[in-house]
Design an enzyme around this catalytic site. Structure first.
Site, short mmCIF file in Angstrom:
data_model
loop_
_atom_site.label_atom_id
_atom_site.label_comp_id
_atom_site.label_asym_id
_atom_site.label_seq_id
_atom_site.Cartn_x
_atom_site.Cartn_y
_atom_site.Cartn_z
CB SER A 158 -0.96 -0.04 1.20
OG SER A 158 -1.94 0.97 1.09
CG ASP A 182 -3.93 -3.28 -3.94
OD1 ASP A 182 -4.00 -3.19 -5.18
OD2 ASP A 182 -4.87 -2.98 -3.20
CG HIS A 252 -5.61 -2.47 0.29
ND1 HIS A 252 -5.01 -2.12 -0.90
CD2 HIS A 252 -5.00 -1.72 1.24
CE1 HIS A 252 -4.09 -1.20 -0.68
NE2 HIS A 252 -4.06 -0.95 0.61
#
Length: 451
Positions: A158, A182, A252
């Protein structure tokens, strides 16, 4: 775009990472810290093959004080993302252990929780560049003590993906590898390359996308970008808010779980270059000649084996599909169907493979396939497990319409080719399928035929 999903996570409490006697642990904060706000403090937790479960807090000021830190080895940094509740990521210890099980690498967990824990996402984003500055200082100190930049691997999740990019850029793109799981999309989507991760940040950049319609980044960011299940809704993740906290974070977080599977080598996910996920599902992107004798790249840790060919190709987008739980890998077959119905039929196929006490199933139902007389229809069938040998095959033809009269589909030939191996294709000739009725038969090796 503000990451609205994160607001709903503020009330969620996760289990803290337990600490061992005499071992340094990840910073544990609370929702109170996130509301009040924290000042960035970077802590680097070192794990080695000799001490895989007990972390040592290390500093760039005196690297010689850590004899267990063998700088001739690969060093992998694991960098977490936004922590809206302040609690440690539950996956940190798992990915660290799996990395050390694969190779005798040093693993450094980059704990920037004091900086990531803040209800103000904008503040956490602001801290990503500051965290990268501090991490860059540490890597430069490693270099001064004999480490090679090419032996550095950054794994960023992230916001951690962009920290990896900023760090790599400050080191002139000379670090060996960045793996981005991601990468965060909100506040980065429209940034120029210098304001986010990009392929020039390392010698090799591989990226996984699992939540491009919410918390993740949609466009390609690396030398190779993997889009699992198209990069959006992941199998097994809740589709509505009734799924609780998993609805907000499941897609996610699936990126880390998929990468863990690749480290553990439970199975292999082969990914295919394609202009879109729709075309991939339609079976139009099963050609791997682009990658030479090695074939299409596999997702995860081992994609580094395709580095040279990927660097020659430029940015490459590839797609693969997964199961809803571990082992996530699906097994791909090219299914070629030739029918001899005079009337065109539209419908779906469910295919079951039967082996020695095992069964694998694939349903081709993303859209209705068109079956025309004497014209071949090619489908991509993705099975939930790999069978060593196929003894029987079952087929079910359906139209998805319960109100119209039932139809029959007469197959002149069906041919199944396993894409992940050189096994001889399996065939069956002259099969009559009645709508919604299962037909089972023993396949035979395919004859030389143009049908």
């Amino acid at each position: 775009m503000f990451p609205w999903k994160y607001l709903a996570l503020l009330s969620l409490i996760t289990v803290p990472i337990s600490s061992a006697q005499g071992c340094d642990t990840f910073t544990h904060l609370s929702i109170r810290h996130a509301i009040v706000g924290t000042n960035l403090k970077l802590r680097l937790l070192l794990y080695t093959a000799e001490n895989a479960t007990c972390a040592t807090l290390v500093s760039h000021n005196n690297l010689s004080a850590y004899p267990q830190f063998n700088l001739s080895r690969v060093t992998t940094f694991v960098i977490h993302g936004y922590r809206p509740t302040g609690t440690p990521p539950t996956w940190i210890s798992t990915i660290s252990e799996l990395l050390m099980n694969r190779t005798r690498t040093n693993v450094v967990v980059v704990d920037w929780n004091r900086g990531a824990a803040n209800v103000n996402y904008f503040k956490a984003v602001e801290n990503t560049m500051k965290a990268a500055d501090k991490l860059t200082e540490f890597i430069k100190a490693m270099q001064e003590h004999g480490a090679s930049l090419s032996s550095i691997h950054l794994i960023g999740i992230s916001l951690g993906a962009h920290i990896s990019g900023f760090t790599g850029a400050q080191l002139n793109g000379k670090i060996g590898r960045i793996t981005a799981l991601d990468p965060a999309g909100p506040l980065f989507t429209n940034k120029p390359p210098e304001g986010r991760l990009d392929p020039t940040d390392a010698q090799f950049v591989d990226v996984l996308h699992t939540d491009i319609d919410a918390l993740g980044f949609r466009k390609p960011l690396g030398h190779i970008d993997f889009y699992a299940n198209g990069g959006t809704d992941q199998p097994g993740c809740p589709k509505t808010i009734l799924g609780g906290d998993k609805y907000f974070k499941c897609d996610h977080q699936r990126s880390v779980m998929l990468y863990d599977d690749s480290l553990e080598m439970k199975c292999t996910s082969r990914a295919y270059p394609c202009p879109s996920y729709q075309k991939y599902q339609d079976g139009l992107c099963m050609d791997c000649d682009l990658f030479g004798a090695a074939g299409c790249p596999v997702f995860g840790y081992d994609v580094i084996k395709w580095k040279d060919v990927l660097l020659s190709l430029g940015q490459t987008k590839v797609y693969f599909s997964t199961n809803k739980e571990s082992p996530f890998c699906r097994i791909n077959y090219r299914v070629e169907v030739t029918t001899w119905n005079k009337d065109t039929r539209w419908g779906f196929l469910t295919i079951k493979l039967h082996g020695d006490g095992e069964e694998a199933e694939a349903t081709v139902n993303h859209k209705a396939a068109k079956f025309e007389e004497y014209k071949g229809t090619t489908l991509l069938a993705q099975f939930d497990k790999n069978l060593k040998s196929v003894k029987k095959i079952s087929l079910i033809f359906s139209t998805g319409n319960l109100l119209k009269p039932k139809h029959k589909l007469r197959l002149l030939r069906i041919r199944l080719t396993k894409l992940e191996s050189n096994d001889r294709p399996l065939c069956r000739y002259d099969v009559l399928l009645e709508q919604n009725k299962e037909v089972t038969f023993r396949p035979i090796p395919c004859e030389d035929s143009n049908f």
